[in-house]
Scaffold this motif. Structure first.
Motif, mmCIF file in Angstrom:
data_model
loop_
_atom_site.group_PDB
_atom_site.id
_atom_site.type_symbol
_atom_site.label_atom_id
_atom_site.label_comp_id
_atom_site.label_asym_id
_atom_site.label_seq_id
_atom_site.Cartn_x
_atom_site.Cartn_y
_atom_site.Cartn_z
ATOM 1 N N LEU A 118 -47.773 -22.342 10.326
ATOM 2 C CA LEU A 118 -46.966 -21.179 9.990
ATOM 3 C C LEU A 118 -45.828 -20.991 10.976
ATOM 4 O O LEU A 118 -45.995 -21.132 12.173
ATOM 5 N N ASN A 119 -44.679 -20.652 10.417
ATOM 6 C CA ASN A 119 -43.543 -20.285 11.253
ATOM 7 C C ASN A 119 -43.476 -18.755 11.230
ATOM 8 O O ASN A 119 -43.032 -18.146 10.257
ATOM 9 N N PHE A 120 -43.942 -18.129 12.312
ATOM 10 C CA PHE A 120 -44.043 -16.676 12.326
ATOM 11 C C PHE A 120 -42.694 -15.988 12.214
ATOM 12 O O PHE A 120 -42.574 -14.946 11.578
ATOM 13 N N GLU A 121 -41.669 -16.532 12.807
ATOM 14 C CA GLU A 121 -40.333 -15.935 12.714
ATOM 15 C C GLU A 121 -39.857 -15.917 11.258
ATOM 16 O O GLU A 121 -39.299 -14.936 10.786
ATOM 17 N N GLU A 122 -40.102 -16.998 10.553
ATOM 18 C CA GLU A 122 -39.706 -17.096 9.142
ATOM 19 C C GLU A 122 -40.507 -16.097 8.296
ATOM 20 O O GLU A 122 -39.952 -15.426 7.424
ATOM 21 N N GLU A 123 -41.790 -16.001 8.559
ATOM 22 C CA GLU A 123 -42.632 -15.068 7.807
ATOM 23 C C GLU A 123 -42.235 -13.618 8.074
ATOM 24 O O GLU A 123 -42.206 -12.799 7.166
ATOM 25 N N LEU A 124 -41.931 -13.301 9.318
ATOM 26 C CA LEU A 124 -41.478 -11.947 9.642
ATOM 27 C C LEU A 124 -40.157 -11.617 8.965
ATOM 28 O O LEU A 124 -39.935 -10.482 8.537
ATOM 29 N N ALA A 125 -39.284 -12.587 8.852
ATOM 30 C CA ALA A 125 -37.996 -12.364 8.202
ATOM 31 C C ALA A 125 -38.176 -12.055 6.715
ATOM 32 O O ALA A 125 -37.407 -11.286 6.134
ATOM 33 N N LYS A 126 -39.217 -12.598 6.100
ATOM 34 C CA LYS A 126 -39.481 -12.386 4.678
ATOM 35 C C LYS A 126 -40.264 -11.097 4.412
ATOM 36 O O LYS A 126 -40.354 -10.656 3.273
ATOM 37 N N PHE A 127 -40.826 -10.492 5.445
ATOM 38 C CA PHE A 127 -41.689 -9.323 5.280
ATOM 39 C C PHE A 127 -40.929 -8.131 4.714
ATOM 40 O O PHE A 127 -39.836 -7.809 5.157
ATOM 41 N N GLN A 128 -41.547 -7.480 3.721
ATOM 42 C CA GLN A 128 -41.032 -6.231 3.174
ATOM 43 C C GLN A 128 -42.220 -5.293 2.999
ATOM 44 O O GLN A 128 -43.210 -5.667 2.379
ATOM 45 N N PRO A 129 -42.133 -4.079 3.549
ATOM 46 C CA PRO A 129 -43.262 -3.150 3.438
ATOM 47 C C PRO A 129 -43.536 -2.770 1.987
ATOM 48 O O PRO A 129 -42.631 -2.721 1.163
ATOM 49 N N SER A 130 -44.780 -2.512 1.710
ATOM 50 C CA SER A 130 -45.194 -2.095 0.378
ATOM 51 C C SER A 130 -44.681 -0.686 0.093
ATOM 52 O O SER A 130 -44.768 0.205 0.935
ATOM 53 N N LEU A 131 -44.173 -0.460 -1.093
ATOM 54 C CA LEU A 131 -43.698 0.863 -1.471
ATOM 55 C C LEU A 131 -44.851 1.859 -1.533
ATOM 56 O O LEU A 131 -44.679 3.034 -1.227
ATOM 57 N N GLU A 132 -46.038 1.391 -1.907
ATOM 58 C CA GLU A 132 -47.191 2.275 -1.983
ATOM 59 C C GLU A 132 -47.516 2.850 -0.608
ATOM 60 O O GLU A 132 -47.833 4.023 -0.476
ATOM 61 N N VAL A 133 -47.427 2.033 0.418
ATOM 62 C CA VAL A 133 -47.716 2.486 1.775
ATOM 63 C C VAL A 133 -46.705 3.542 2.194
ATOM 64 O O VAL A 133 -47.067 4.562 2.782
ATOM 65 N N GLU A 134 -45.451 3.335 1.888
ATOM 66 C CA GLU A 134 -44.422 4.310 2.236
ATOM 67 C C GLU A 134 -44.665 5.639 1.524
ATOM 68 O O GLU A 134 -44.483 6.706 2.109
ATOM 69 N N LYS A 135 -45.090 5.587 0.263
ATOM 70 C CA LYS A 135 -45.364 6.817 -0.483
ATOM 71 C C LYS A 135 -46.543 7.568 0.126
ATOM 72 O O LYS A 135 -46.494 8.785 0.282
#
Length: 47
Positions: free
Chosen positions: A2-19
């Motif tokens: 795994l390339n952690f930097e690449e995975e972090l760049a792709k991360f998007q928080p779940s809308l359900e969690v924000e709600k």
């Protein structure tokens, strides 16, 4: 591997969690501290 930097760049928080976060922060929820305070006040009133 795994390339952690690449995975972090792709991360998007779940809308359900924000709600859920918004609802929790905007509600006045009773917690154990509030319950204990109320019990103490009730005990003082009956003594």
């Amino acid at each position: 591997m795994l390339n952690f930097e690449e995975e972090l760049a792709k991360f998007q928080p779940s809308l359900e969690v924000e709600k859920v976060e918004e609802v929790v922060y905007n509600n006045n929820l009773t917690d154990i501290t509030d319950i204990v305070k109320e019990l103490i006040q009730d005990a003082k009133g009956t003594l």
